[in-house]
Design an enzyme around this catalytic site. Structure first.
Site, PDB file in Angstrom:
ATOM      1  N   CYS A  85       0.806  -1.089  -0.033  1.00  0.00           N
ATOM      2  CA  CYS A  85       0.013  -0.033   0.000  1.00  0.00           C
ATOM      3  C   CYS A  85       0.796   1.386  -0.096  1.00  0.00           C
ATOM      4  O   CYS A  85       1.623   1.629  -0.919  1.00  0.00           O
ATOM      5  CB  CYS A  85      -1.124   0.019   1.240  1.00  0.00           C
ATOM      6  SG  CYS A  85      -2.390   1.044   1.089  1.00  0.00           S
ATOM      7  N   HIS A 201      -3.387  -5.821   1.115  1.00  0.00           N
ATOM      8  CA  HIS A 201      -3.004  -5.856   2.385  1.00  0.00           C
ATOM      9  C   HIS A 201      -2.967  -7.435   2.790  1.00  0.00           C
ATOM     10  O   HIS A 201      -4.112  -7.848   3.188  1.00  0.00           O
ATOM     11  CB  HIS A 201      -3.740  -5.344   3.574  1.00  0.00           C
ATOM     12  CG  HIS A 201      -3.376  -3.733   3.093  1.00  0.00           C
ATOM     13  ND1 HIS A 201      -2.459  -3.140   4.213  1.00  0.00           N
ATOM     14  CD2 HIS A 201      -4.017  -2.738   2.714  1.00  0.00           C
ATOM     15  CE1 HIS A 201      -2.611  -1.658   3.928  1.00  0.00           C
ATOM     16  NE2 HIS A 201      -3.392  -1.379   3.113  1.00  0.00           N
ATOM     17  N   GLU A 203      -1.582  -8.910   5.198  1.00  0.00           N
ATOM     18  CA  GLU A 203      -1.420  -9.065   6.643  1.00  0.00           C
ATOM     19  C   GLU A 203      -2.904  -8.682   7.312  1.00  0.00           C
ATOM     20  O   GLU A 203      -3.240  -8.853   8.588  1.00  0.00           O
ATOM     21  CB  GLU A 203      -0.422  -7.899   7.259  1.00  0.00           C
ATOM     22  CG  GLU A 203      -0.868  -6.394   7.376  1.00  0.00           C
ATOM     23  CD  GLU A 203      -0.916  -5.750   6.138  1.00  0.00           C
ATOM     24  OE1 GLU A 203      -0.688  -6.324   4.986  1.00  0.00           O
ATOM     25  OE2 GLU A 203      -0.931  -4.359   6.194  1.00  0.00           O
TER      26      GLU A 203
END
Lengths: 227, 80
Positions: A85, A201, A203
């Site tokens: 990002c 993302h 994560e």
């Protein structure tokens, strides 16, 4: 395996990345942007967020910070550097991956789950992944990937497109493009494929009860590839 | 010296903000607009009294930070 997550003023996904890396076996260390030296690492991550308030252009100030000199050196010597990002925006601004990230085509901040296609597996990040379509989260205002025609030709000739936006069947059509990115591009490698920048993302997809687990697949595979 | 620079998006680069401004102007009754492109303006006061040298310094800043030359052009418009 050792990893390092860089925290810039305004980073806000640094801790999530720290949790994810530790969960899947990395021994992660947080590194402040004003430090000069990277600790010994097998992987360096530039996390998401709004470094320097997105002033001037997203990632432009962070790309000139002290630690980035060491990150650039590490990347040029073949070290693995991943930018997620805002981290991707920092990578393009530092010239480690080609192109730029423009304002989203429809001028909206986009925050939702999307499907992405990962079929480029000849690299340390995606090697051995046994599926192609992943559900990841995106949250950005400037994720509209753009590059010149010459750059695009070079990127495609070198097989540097890492990730495409697609539907749940892996179709990469314009209607599944959330932000206007050229050719539905969601992630890009450098030439040597040791540097990866991507808007989604992984994560945020590491807990079965909170999200999906496609991020878990990615991180488990990544640490096995690096070992 | 005070050096003024403008940074504009290159021709082929989509400018969604410019487009929305155009649409809004159109809605307000400004019907004579062909296109709107939005850019940035910098006024930089440098510790240099020679105009040529001052210009060089700001051009260097544009090359290295203020502009992203993949998508933007810059122009020094005033030195005083």
């Amino acid at each position: 395996m050792k990893s390092a997550v860089i925290t810039f003023p305004g980073s806000n996904c640094d801790r999530d990345m720290h949790v994810a890396l530790n969960k899947f076996g990395f021994k992660n260390q947080m590194v402040w942007h004003n430090d000069n030296e990277l600790p010994k690492s097998d992987l360096v991550v530039l996390p998401g967020g709004f470094s320097y308030g997105d002033y001037l252009r997203c990632g432009s100030m962070a790309s000139k910070s002290k630690i980035m000199q060491s990150v650039i050196k590490f990347a040029k010597s073949g070290g693995l550097v991943m930018g997620i990002c805002n981290g991707f925006q920092i990578l393009v601004e530092s010239g480690l991956v080609p192109g730029v990230l423009l304002r989203n085509k429809y001028l909206e901040f986009i925050c939702k789950n999307v499907f992405v296609k990962i079929d480029n597996k000849d690299n340390p990040y995606f090697k051995n992944l046994d599926k192609e379509v992943f559900e990841f989260h995106i949250a950005h205002n400037e994720g509209n990937y753009f590059c010149t025609n010459d750059q695009l030709k070079e990127i495609e000739d070198n097989n540097q497109v890492a990730i495409y936006y697609c539907n749940d069947n892996g179709k990469t059509e314009e209607k599944f493009n959330p932000n206007g990115s050229l050719k539905n591009i969601a992630g890009i490698f450098n030439k040597k494929k040791n540097v990866l920048g991507m808007m989604p993302h992984p994560e945020r997809m590491i807990d079965k009860s909170l999200s999906g687990e496609d991020g878990s697949l990615f991180f488990k595979n990544l640490i096995n590839n690096i070992k | 010296m005070k050096v003024s620079a403008i940074i504009t998006l290159k021709k082929d680069v989509l400018d969604p903000q410019g487009k929305v401004i155009h649409q809004t102007l159109d809605g307000m009754g400004f019907k004579d607009v062909n296109e709107v492109r939005q850019g940035k303006y910098f006024e930089i006061d440098v510790k240099e009294n020679d105009p040529k040298k001052a210009q060089k310094i700001v051009e260097d800043m544009c090359d290295k930070l203020l502009a992203n030359l993949v998508i933007e052009n810059y122009k020094i418009i005033e030195i005083q």
